[in-house]
Design a protein around this motif. Sequence first.
Motif, PDB file in Angstrom:
ATOM      1  N   PRO A 139       0.822  -1.196   0.000  1.00 30.17           N
ATOM      2  CA  PRO A 139       0.000   0.000   0.000  1.00 30.17           C
ATOM      3  C   PRO A 139       0.867   1.261   0.000  1.00 30.17           C
ATOM      4  O   PRO A 139       1.970   1.245   0.543  1.00 30.17           O
ATOM      5  CB  PRO A 139      -0.791  -0.126   1.295  1.00 30.17           C
ATOM      6  N   GLY A 140       0.333   2.278  -0.550  1.00 30.55           N
ATOM      7  CA  GLY A 140       1.085   3.515  -0.584  1.00 30.55           C
ATOM      8  C   GLY A 140       0.194   4.672  -0.979  1.00 30.55           C
ATOM      9  O   GLY A 140      -0.936   4.490  -1.428  1.00 30.55           O
ATOM     10  N   TYR A 141       0.726   5.837  -0.747  1.00 29.03           N
ATOM     11  CA  TYR A 141      -0.001   7.047  -1.117  1.00 29.03           C
ATOM     12  C   TYR A 141       0.683   7.628  -2.347  1.00 29.03           C
ATOM     13  O   TYR A 141       1.896   7.738  -2.398  1.00 29.03           O
ATOM     14  CB  TYR A 141       0.024   8.038   0.047  1.00 29.03           C
ATOM     15  N   TYR A 142      -0.171   7.932  -3.281  1.00 31.42           N
ATOM     16  CA  TYR A 142       0.364   8.391  -4.579  1.00 31.42           C
ATOM     17  C   TYR A 142       0.077   9.870  -4.756  1.00 31.42           C
ATOM     18  O   TYR A 142      -1.053  10.307  -4.554  1.00 31.42           O
ATOM     19  CB  TYR A 142      -0.291   7.616  -5.725  1.00 31.42           C
ATOM     20  N   PHE A 143       1.162  10.582  -5.100  1.00 26.87           N
ATOM     21  CA  PHE A 143       1.032  11.998  -5.475  1.00 26.87           C
ATOM     22  C   PHE A 143       1.341  12.093  -6.980  1.00 26.87           C
ATOM     23  O   PHE A 143       2.315  11.495  -7.432  1.00 26.87           O
ATOM     24  CB  PHE A 143       2.077  12.873  -4.771  1.00 26.87           C
ATOM     25  N   ALA A 144       0.542  12.805  -7.717  1.00 27.54           N
ATOM     26  CA  ALA A 144       0.825  12.918  -9.162  1.00 27.54           C
ATOM     27  C   ALA A 144       0.527  14.334  -9.661  1.00 27.54           C
ATOM     28  O   ALA A 144      -0.393  14.986  -9.172  1.00 27.54           O
ATOM     29  CB  ALA A 144      -0.007  11.892  -9.919  1.00 27.54           C
ATOM     30  N   ASP A 145       1.350  14.769 -10.631  1.00 29.53           N
ATOM     31  CA  ASP A 145       1.115  16.084 -11.260  1.00 29.53           C
ATOM     32  C   ASP A 145       1.385  15.947 -12.769  1.00 29.53           C
ATOM     33  O   ASP A 145       2.245  15.154 -13.191  1.00 29.53           O
ATOM     34  CB  ASP A 145       2.061  17.143 -10.676  1.00 29.53           C
ATOM     35  N   GLY A 146       0.682  16.726 -13.526  1.00 30.14           N
ATOM     36  CA  GLY A 146       0.891  16.657 -14.963  1.00 30.14           C
ATOM     37  C   GLY A 146       2.145  17.449 -15.391  1.00 30.14           C
ATOM     38  O   GLY A 146       2.549  18.384 -14.724  1.00 30.14           O
ATOM     39  N   VAL A 147       2.760  16.993 -16.501  1.00 31.06           N
ATOM     40  CA  VAL A 147       3.919  17.722 -17.053  1.00 31.06           C
ATOM     41  C   VAL A 147       3.421  18.362 -18.363  1.00 31.06           C
ATOM     42  O   VAL A 147       2.872  17.663 -19.216  1.00 31.06           O
ATOM     43  CB  VAL A 147       5.097  16.768 -17.335  1.00 31.06           C
ATOM     44  N   GLU A 148       3.554  19.658 -18.427  1.00 30.69           N
ATOM     45  CA  GLU A 148       3.013  20.360 -19.596  1.00 30.69           C
ATOM     46  C   GLU A 148       4.125  20.966 -20.425  1.00 30.69           C
ATOM     47  O   GLU A 148       5.195  21.282 -19.925  1.00 30.69           O
ATOM     48  CB  GLU A 148       2.062  21.471 -19.120  1.00 30.69           C
ATOM     49  N   ARG A 149       3.727  21.085 -21.705  1.00 30.40           N
ATOM     50  CA  ARG A 149       4.663  21.827 -22.592  1.00 30.40           C
ATOM     51  C   ARG A 149       3.786  22.564 -23.594  1.00 30.40           C
ATOM     52  O   ARG A 149       2.926  21.957 -24.248  1.00 30.40           O
ATOM     53  CB  ARG A 149       5.579  20.840 -23.318  1.00 30.40           C
TER      54      ARG A 149
END
Length: 652
Positions: free
Chosen positions: A167-177
Amino acid sequence: MLGFGTDAVMIRPLRGRVLALAAWTALMIVAAAAGYSTAKRIAMASLAEATSHRIDIYSASLQAELHRYDYLPATVALSSEVRELLQHPSDPALQARANDYLQTINEKAGASAVYVMDTQGLTRAASNWNQPLSFVNINFSYRPYFRDAIAGRSGRFYGIGTVSREPGYYFADGVERDGRAIGVTAVKVDLDKLDQAWSHDGEKILVVDGSGIVFLASEKALKFHALANLSPDTRSRLASTRQYAEAGSIDRIALRPTAELSPETSVVEFGGAQPGTRSAAPPGAVEYLMQSRPVAGTDWRMLVLSDAQYVESVARTSAAVVVFAIGSAGLLVFSLRQRRHLAQQTIAARVALQKAHDELERKVAARTEALSDANGLLQSEIGERRRAEEALKATLDELVHAGKMAVLGQMSAGVTHELNQPLSALRTLSANTVEYLELGRHDQVVSNLRMIGHLSERMGDITSQLKKFARKSAVELHLVAIGPVLDDALFLLDQRIRDGRIALHRRIVPENLSALCDANRLEQVLVNLLTNAVDAVERDGRPAPGAAPALIDITAALHEGWVAIEVSDSGPGIDSSVAPHLFEPFFTTKPQGAGLGLGLAISAAIVRGFGGTLRTQPGALGGASFALRLRSSVTQLFPAEDRPINEATLHG
Ligand code: ADP
């Protein structure tokens, strides 16, 4: 009616006591209940307060842990390694460069994994690229965090890793260009270390997600359980995101709220069987105080369950203390009342005792006075009796003496005759002696003088016997030989016996037989009995010369330990009309001047004084017979049943 009234008096205090006891018991129950609920409320409040502080700390630590990695995906997204890779996702050189970079970042940040996905969700580089369970080339497009990030939102998600199965906690962010998403950076953080640090005695710490599923817990067994039944929508969502897919089926925790103290605080029963529709607590369930807090920035809630058993025990102890205190107070009141009652009883008993004592004293004094009066009376009566006895004895002595004198009087004619004979003989002899002297017949003179001597000696004997008989002497009892006393009596009557030509037989066996008596008085008794016998045989006149002589028998012998003296005659005997009065004073059948009627009465009194008896009995010679019984020794007792029935006393 009286009985009813008495019963009512007795019942009233009993009923009062029963009512008092019932009231006291009711008071104890109410007070115990009040004590119990108050103590429970106070203890619950203090437990809630303590728990509230801790839950704030736990939630703060959780938030701090989350914030630590909050920035990391965006930071990674800025790196040239990541951006260049996402522009050329299939370039192995750029992949390798990005892998190294991510590995370094991950080591520095202390996360589980840092990785980069292309727009399709395929992982192009990962910090764990060189590990067996590498994320590289794994597609995570189904994960919500990827979908959020690629849509330009911050992706936050807790779930079990499909690769690592951890189990784990996921942090995510988009990469934009140029305003277009070219990929997603993600960081997986292991929160297990956090909940392992939460273990606290008697406390359970849970973190539930928006669906009500426990994903962090101080007890491992509680993880991946739901607080409530999951809806089908939720279940299908969980299946599509594979959030807890690796944890298997999600069961419900046995948690049942029993009371709500505030919106964030409630009392629950935890454990035992799965909660059903039954309202009763399942066996084995334990009561907990549950507090909840929302975790800022998430749809999570942190729950802290504090063991409320001690609250229950505090409440029970308080109730017991209240019961004990009221019970003790009751006992104290009861014992004080009892003591007062006892003291009152003791005082009453003492007063009653004193009263009884005083009464006794009074009675004793009165009785003593009466006794001393009676004693005085008795003393004077005794004195009187003694004086009367003395007077009686003196009278008796006088009477005995008078009787003796009477006998002497009766004998006076015979005595005179007895003395006259030698007197006239003396007169004749002395005249003859003078003549013989003148004639010179000296031998005759001598013979006459000898005869004169004999005659005067005989006269002296008679007078001395009379004197001896008439003597007034003090009575003394001792063993006296019967023979000489009988001889003296016979001597006094000798002349009458001879004149009456009476054949007298005297027999004493043994000759020296002795009896306990006074010699002078025994002689008086024998003279009386012999005089009566002579009177009886002479009543019809003296027998003619040549006729058979009258008979008088005197015997004395020992009979059954007693000295028995019997005087029997051949006279007419005692008439049956005379017999009952024989021993009465002044009873006589003899002509005037011949008898006073005192002889037998006095004789009986004398014999009784010796401790003996005098009675009549059938005579062997045809006439009367008198039996005299005397004691043969000092120690001999007089048997009561042997008292003479014909005996009369001088006292009546
Ligand atoms: P007293 O000789 O003066 O009459 P006692 O008391 O000696 O008084 O006797 C009372 C009476 O008992 C006599 O009067 C007589 O009737 C009777 N009595 C006594 N002895 C004999 C006896 N041996 N025979 C017949 N009667 C007797």
